[in-house]
Write a protein that holds these residues in place. Sequence first.
Motif, PDB file in Angstrom:
ATOM      1  N   UNK A   1       0.848  -1.198   0.000  1.00  0.00           N
ATOM      2  CA  UNK A   1       0.000   0.000   0.000  1.00  0.00           C
ATOM      3  C   UNK A   1       0.879   1.243   0.000  1.00  0.00           C
ATOM      4  N   UNK A   2       0.655   2.110  -0.935  1.00  0.00           N
ATOM      5  CA  UNK A   2       1.465   3.328  -1.004  1.00  0.00           C
ATOM      6  C   UNK A   2       0.945   4.348   0.001  1.00  0.00           C
ATOM      7  N   UNK A   3       1.731   5.398   0.170  1.00  0.00           N
ATOM      8  CA  UNK A   3       1.376   6.415   1.172  1.00  0.00           C
ATOM      9  C   UNK A   3       0.036   7.056   0.840  1.00  0.00           C
ATOM     10  N   UNK A   4      -0.184   7.304  -0.457  1.00  0.00           N
ATOM     11  CA  UNK A   4      -1.422   7.954  -0.875  1.00  0.00           C
ATOM     12  C   UNK A   4      -2.625   7.096  -0.515  1.00  0.00           C
ATOM     13  N   UNK A   5      -2.465   5.756  -0.658  1.00  0.00           N
ATOM     14  CA  UNK A   5      -3.593   4.878  -0.386  1.00  0.00           C
ATOM     15  C   UNK A   5      -3.926   4.826   1.097  1.00  0.00           C
ATOM     16  N   UNK A   6      -2.863   4.815   1.922  1.00  0.00           N
ATOM     17  CA  UNK A   6      -3.111   4.795   3.362  1.00  0.00           C
ATOM     18  C   UNK A   6      -3.847   6.053   3.768  1.00  0.00           C
ATOM     19  N   UNK A   7      -3.420   7.154   3.145  1.00  0.00           N
ATOM     20  CA  UNK A   7      -4.067   8.430   3.414  1.00  0.00           C
ATOM     21  C   UNK A   7      -5.550   8.362   3.047  1.00  0.00           C
ATOM     22  N   UNK A   8      -5.818   7.769   1.872  1.00  0.00           N
ATOM     23  CA  UNK A   8      -7.202   7.638   1.395  1.00  0.00           C
ATOM     24  C   UNK A   8      -8.041   6.875   2.399  1.00  0.00           C
ATOM     25  N   UNK A   9      -7.525   5.743   2.786  1.00  0.00           N
ATOM     26  CA  UNK A   9      -8.241   4.874   3.704  1.00  0.00           C
ATOM     27  C   UNK A   9      -8.541   5.603   5.021  1.00  0.00           C
ATOM     28  N   UNK A  10      -7.489   6.281   5.534  1.00  0.00           N
ATOM     29  CA  UNK A  10      -7.658   6.956   6.829  1.00  0.00           C
ATOM     30  C   UNK A  10      -8.710   8.046   6.744  1.00  0.00           C
TER      31      UNK A  10
ATOM     32  N   UNK B   1     -14.000  10.033   7.761  1.00  0.00           N
ATOM     33  CA  UNK B   1     -15.241  10.565   7.178  1.00  0.00           C
ATOM     34  C   UNK B   1     -16.435   9.758   7.671  1.00  0.00           C
ATOM     35  N   UNK B   2     -16.266   8.432   7.672  1.00  0.00           N
ATOM     36  CA  UNK B   2     -17.419   7.586   7.997  1.00  0.00           C
ATOM     37  C   UNK B   2     -17.733   7.605   9.488  1.00  0.00           C
ATOM     38  N   UNK B   3     -16.803   8.167  10.296  1.00  0.00           N
ATOM     39  CA  UNK B   3     -17.073   8.208  11.739  1.00  0.00           C
ATOM     40  C   UNK B   3     -17.720   9.506  12.176  1.00  0.00           C
TER      41      UNK B   3
ATOM     42  N   UNK C   1     -20.228  12.599  12.800  1.00  0.00           N
ATOM     43  CA  UNK C   1     -21.602  12.502  13.272  1.00  0.00           C
ATOM     44  C   UNK C   1     -22.349  13.778  12.911  1.00  0.00           C
ATOM     45  N   UNK C   2     -23.508  13.735  12.258  1.00  0.00           N
ATOM     46  CA  UNK C   2     -24.120  12.538  11.726  1.00  0.00           C
ATOM     47  C   UNK C   2     -23.275  11.897  10.625  1.00  0.00           C
ATOM     48  N   UNK C   3     -23.374  10.599  10.543  1.00  0.00           N
ATOM     49  CA  UNK C   3     -22.518   9.881   9.621  1.00  0.00           C
ATOM     50  C   UNK C   3     -22.841  10.263   8.173  1.00  0.00           C
ATOM     51  N   UNK C   4     -21.832  10.646   7.398  1.00  0.00           N
ATOM     52  CA  UNK C   4     -22.114  11.008   6.000  1.00  0.00           C
ATOM     53  C   UNK C   4     -22.567   9.776   5.218  1.00  0.00           C
ATOM     54  N   UNK C   5     -23.458  10.011   4.273  1.00  0.00           N
ATOM     55  CA  UNK C   5     -23.951   8.912   3.433  1.00  0.00           C
ATOM     56  C   UNK C   5     -23.112   8.890   2.163  1.00  0.00           C
ATOM     57  N   UNK C   6     -22.630   7.725   1.809  1.00  0.00           N
ATOM     58  CA  UNK C   6     -21.859   7.591   0.579  1.00  0.00           C
ATOM     59  C   UNK C   6     -22.819   7.659  -0.601  1.00  0.00           C
ATOM     60  N   UNK C   7     -22.562   8.569  -1.528  1.00  0.00           N
ATOM     61  CA  UNK C   7     -23.416   8.626  -2.714  1.00  0.00           C
ATOM     62  C   UNK C   7     -22.815   7.764  -3.819  1.00  0.00           C
ATOM     63  N   UNK C   8     -21.558   8.006  -4.115  1.00  0.00           N
ATOM     64  CA  UNK C   8     -21.005   7.281  -5.250  1.00  0.00           C
ATOM     65  C   UNK C   8     -19.486   7.290  -5.184  1.00  0.00           C
ATOM     66  N   UNK C   9     -18.913   6.334  -5.899  1.00  0.00           N
ATOM     67  CA  UNK C   9     -17.485   6.333  -6.147  1.00  0.00           C
ATOM     68  C   UNK C   9     -17.327   6.507  -7.650  1.00  0.00           C
TER      69      UNK C   9
ATOM     70  N   UNK D   1     -23.259  15.051   3.143  1.00  0.00           N
ATOM     71  CA  UNK D   1     -23.009  15.351   4.544  1.00  0.00           C
ATOM     72  C   UNK D   1     -23.695  16.658   4.895  1.00  0.00           C
ATOM     73  N   UNK D   2     -24.586  16.612   5.841  1.00  0.00           N
ATOM     74  CA  UNK D   2     -25.323  17.781   6.312  1.00  0.00           C
ATOM     75  C   UNK D   2     -25.930  18.576   5.164  1.00  0.00           C
TER      76      UNK D   2
END
Lengths: 133, 287, 116, 361
Positions: free
Chosen positions: C1-10, C15-17, C19-27, C45-46
Motif C-alpha cells: 500500500x502506497x502512502x497515498x492509499x493509506x491516506x485515502x483509507x484513513x 469521514x465515515x465516523x 456525526x451525523x454519519x455522511x452517506x456515501x453517494x457514489x465512487x 453530509x449535512x
Amino acid sequence: MSMIVSSLKNLLSKPDTVRYPFERTDIPSNNRGRVVWDMERCIWCRLCEKNCPTKAIVTDKAAKTQTITRVRCIQCRTCVDVCPTNTIAMEPVYSEPGPAREVHTYAVGMKKGEYTVGLMPLSERDETRLRKR
Amino acid sequence: MTDAITGLAMLIAVPLLIGLLLGIDRRLTARMQNRVGPPLLQPFYDLWKLFGKERRAVNQAQVSFAAASVLLQFTAFAVFATGGDLLVAFFVSGAGNLALALGAFSSRSAYGQLGGQRELLQVLAYEPVLFLVIFILGWQNGSFLSDAFGENLLYLLPLALIAMVPVVLITMQKSPFDIATAHQEIVSGVYVEYSGTYLGLLKLGHWFELAFVFGIITLFFSADDIVISLLGKSLIVLVFVFLAVLIDNSTARTTRGDMVFKTLAFGLGLTIINLVLLWIDVSGAIW
Amino acid sequence: MSAAEIDLRKKLERMSLKSPRPRLIDVIAADRRDGTYDLIYVFHHEGAIVDHRYVVNEDDDITSIADLYAGALCMEREIIDMYGLKFNGVTGGFLLDPSSPKNPLRQPRKEVAKDV
Amino acid sequence: MSRTSVIPFGPQHAAFLEPFHLKLQVEEEVVVGAEMSFGYNHRGMEYAMAQDFKRTQFLCERVCGICSFHHSSAYVQTMERLFGIEAPERAKLVRMIMMEAQRLTSHLLALGHIAETVGYENMFMQFFREREEVMTLVNRISGGRVHYSMNAIGGIRKDVTYEGLKDIGETMDRLEPRLLDLRSIVRKDRTLRKRLIGVGVLSKEAAFDWCTVGPTSRGSGLPHDIRLTGFDGYGVNGVKFRPIYYDEGDCYARTMVRMDEVIQSVDLIRQGINLMRDGPFLNAVKGNPPAADAYGRVEAPRGELMYWVRGKNEVQLDRIKLRTPALVNVPAVSAMIKGARVADVGPITVSVDPCICCTDR
C-alpha cells in the motif's frame, strides 16, 4: 372502502378499457408521432438535418427531397420546432413497431402526405448487421 | 338404458359447460377489475391453440404423467356422470392430481419441484374436506352412487356446502389459494415445464377435475321437477363461481402453511359441525 | 500500500465516523488520459455534497471501502469493469462478462465513427 | 446429500419486469443464501452520453423509461451548473410539476407491481387504471407518454399553456379521491398486510450501510429526501414539503411510503400550479461546456439520482457519470432476503422497485 366493495362497484360500472385496435383510443392532438413534410414550403435551410439528434433526416437540395429513416426517428419534435417555415409537422399517431429498414422520401411536386419508400443506405444496413453480430 | 344416454350426454355436455363457465369466470374477473375482458369462448380458443402447437416434451415420463392425469380425471368424471360410486370418482380424481404432481417432479426443474410439492400440499389441504363432504352426502343419502341422489339435501347440509368454498377456490386455482400454480412466485409451478399439446392435455384434465368438483356441489340440490332441479343445480354452481371470482379479486395469495391450515380448519370444522348437528337430531326436525 | 492509499483509507474512515454519519453517494472514476485516474468519493453530509478526490495509477492496489459502506461494493465492481482498476479483495464482473470488451471507458480510445 | 437446492430467479421471471438474476440457495422453501448478478441490460450509456452534450439531452431520457424526465432534469440541471446559468422560475416549476407527475406514474407502477407479486391481480389493475389517467395527462401536456422531451439546458423547450395547467389541475381533482380510496384499501386489506408486514426487514443501520436512497431508505426510518435541498421548483418560495418516512423497514413500510407519496405528489402538483407566474421559460446557452465539473441531483421516484459531468471545451464530454438510485437499492435486496420464504422473494425484490435499466445503464 374494502376491495370487495370496490370489486362490486367495478362490476356494476362501465369498463375502463376499450377494445383497441377495434375501437379507437383518444390520441391527443399534440401527440408526437410521425414526421411529415409539406414540400411546397421548404426553403432548404437544412436546419432539420443539422438539429436532428439521431441524424435521421437527410436533405438533398439538388434532388429537392427530404429523406427520413423511420427507425432512427425518436419523435423528439426538434425538427418541427426549428423549422422556420412550418414545413414539417407531426401527425398525432402512435408509431407502429416494425423491423422495416425503410427510408421515406418526400419530394417537391408530390401531393401532401405522399412519399416514396426506399431502403436504408447499404452502408448503414451493413453496419447494423455487423453490430448485431 | 336412459341412464346410459343421459350419462353419455353429460360426458359430452358438461366439459363444454365447464369451458363456458371458465369463460364466464374470466369475463366476471375482468369486469370486477374494470376491464372489458375476453370473449366468452376464450377458454375454447386457448385450448384449440394449445392443441395446434408443436409437441415438445422435456422427457417421456412427463408425457406419460400428463396423459395419466387427463385420463384419470376423465375417468373420475365419467364414473360420476354415469352414476357410479362417488368414492371411486374421488380417489381416481385424487390419483389424477398425484399424476400432475409426479409430472412436475419428473422434469427436474426447480420450479417444477416446488410446484409439485405445493400441489401435494394442496391435495393435503382440500381432499380431506372434499372426502368428508362426499361422506356426509352419501351418509345422508344412504348411497354413494351418484345417480341415487334424488332428494333435496340443501336444507340438511348447508354448512357442508359452505365448506366447499375453499375447495372450489383451490381447484379453480384462485387467489388466496392458488399456491401450486402461483405465477409470480414459481412461474405457474406444476405447468411450467409443459407446452403446446401436453399443456393443453393438462388443461383439459383440469376441466374434468372441475366438472367432478362442481358435480359434487350439484348433488346438494334436487327437485322432483327436472327443470327446477336443473335450474337449481346451475344456480348453485353459478353462485359458487361468482363467490370464487369475488374472493379471488379481493385477496392476495396466502402462503402454503396458511392455505393448509385455513382450508382444513374451515372445511373440516364446518362439515363436522354439520355432521354433529345431524347426529344429534337424526329426524332432521331442527332444520 | 502506497502512502497515498493509506491516506485515502484513513480519510474515508474518519469521514465515515463523523456525526451525523455522511452517506456515501457514489465512487466515481474518470480517466485523466495519462495513465492515471481520478477517483472521487462523493458523500452527502449535512445537506450538501462533500467529495474526496484522489489520483491513482493504473496498477495501484486501491483499498476497498466495502467494509465501511456495504453499498460501495457495486460501485467498485463497476469501476473494475469499466476502467480495469484494482480494488483489494473485490472482483469485477458486475456489468460486463468475460467476453465483453475490456475496460471500455479507458481513454484515449479509438475515434468513434461519425454518424452519416 | 445436501439439503440445499438452488433456484434461479431470473433473468427472466414472471415477478420481474426487467432482467436480473438472483441465485437463491433454498432449504425447503426458505432462502438461506442469495447471489445477484447484473449486466443483462448494459448498453454503455455513460460512453454514449459523452459523445455530444446536445444529443445527450435526448439520450439521457432513454436510460430508463419510468423516470425519463428525472434523468433529463438531472442532466440539464448539471449542465446549467456547468455553464453557470440558472433556469427561469417558470421552467423550474414546470419541471417540478412534470417530475411529480412522473413520480405518480412510477409509484403507481411500483405499487401495482407489488400487488401483482403477491397475487393481488385486482389491486394491480386498480393502480394501473389510475396510472393510465396520469399517462394520458402527460401525453396531452408533453406529446409523449414516456419520453416527454420537454427539458432544454437552461429551461424547458416549450411552455405549458394556461389550458394545459388547467387540465393538470382538473385531472388531479379527479384522481385524488380515487387515490385516497386506494390508500384506505392498502391500509386495511388483511391479506395484503399479512403478506407484506414483517417481510424483508431492512434495519435503519443496514439501510445506511447499503447507502440506500428514496422509498427504500425512507421505509427504514431514514428521512432523507433530496427534494429538501431545494433543487428546481422545490426551492421556490412557498412550496411546502416534508419527507414521508416509516420506521418498520419491511415491505409494507416501503409500500406505504409510496402510497403516501402519491398523495403528496398530487399536493405538490397543485402547489406548483398555484405558484406559476407568467415569465420567460428558457435561458438559452451558447458554446461548448467548459473544462470543469459539476454535480446535479434530483429525487427520482426510486431515490436520489446523481449526475456528474466533466466537460472539456468540446462538443464531447470528458466524462459523464450517473449514480442511479437502483444501483444502491437493488444490491440491498441481498440484505433483506436472508431467511425469507421463496414466496416472499418476489415482493421483497419488487418492494425496492428494481429498475434494471438504471442499474445496468
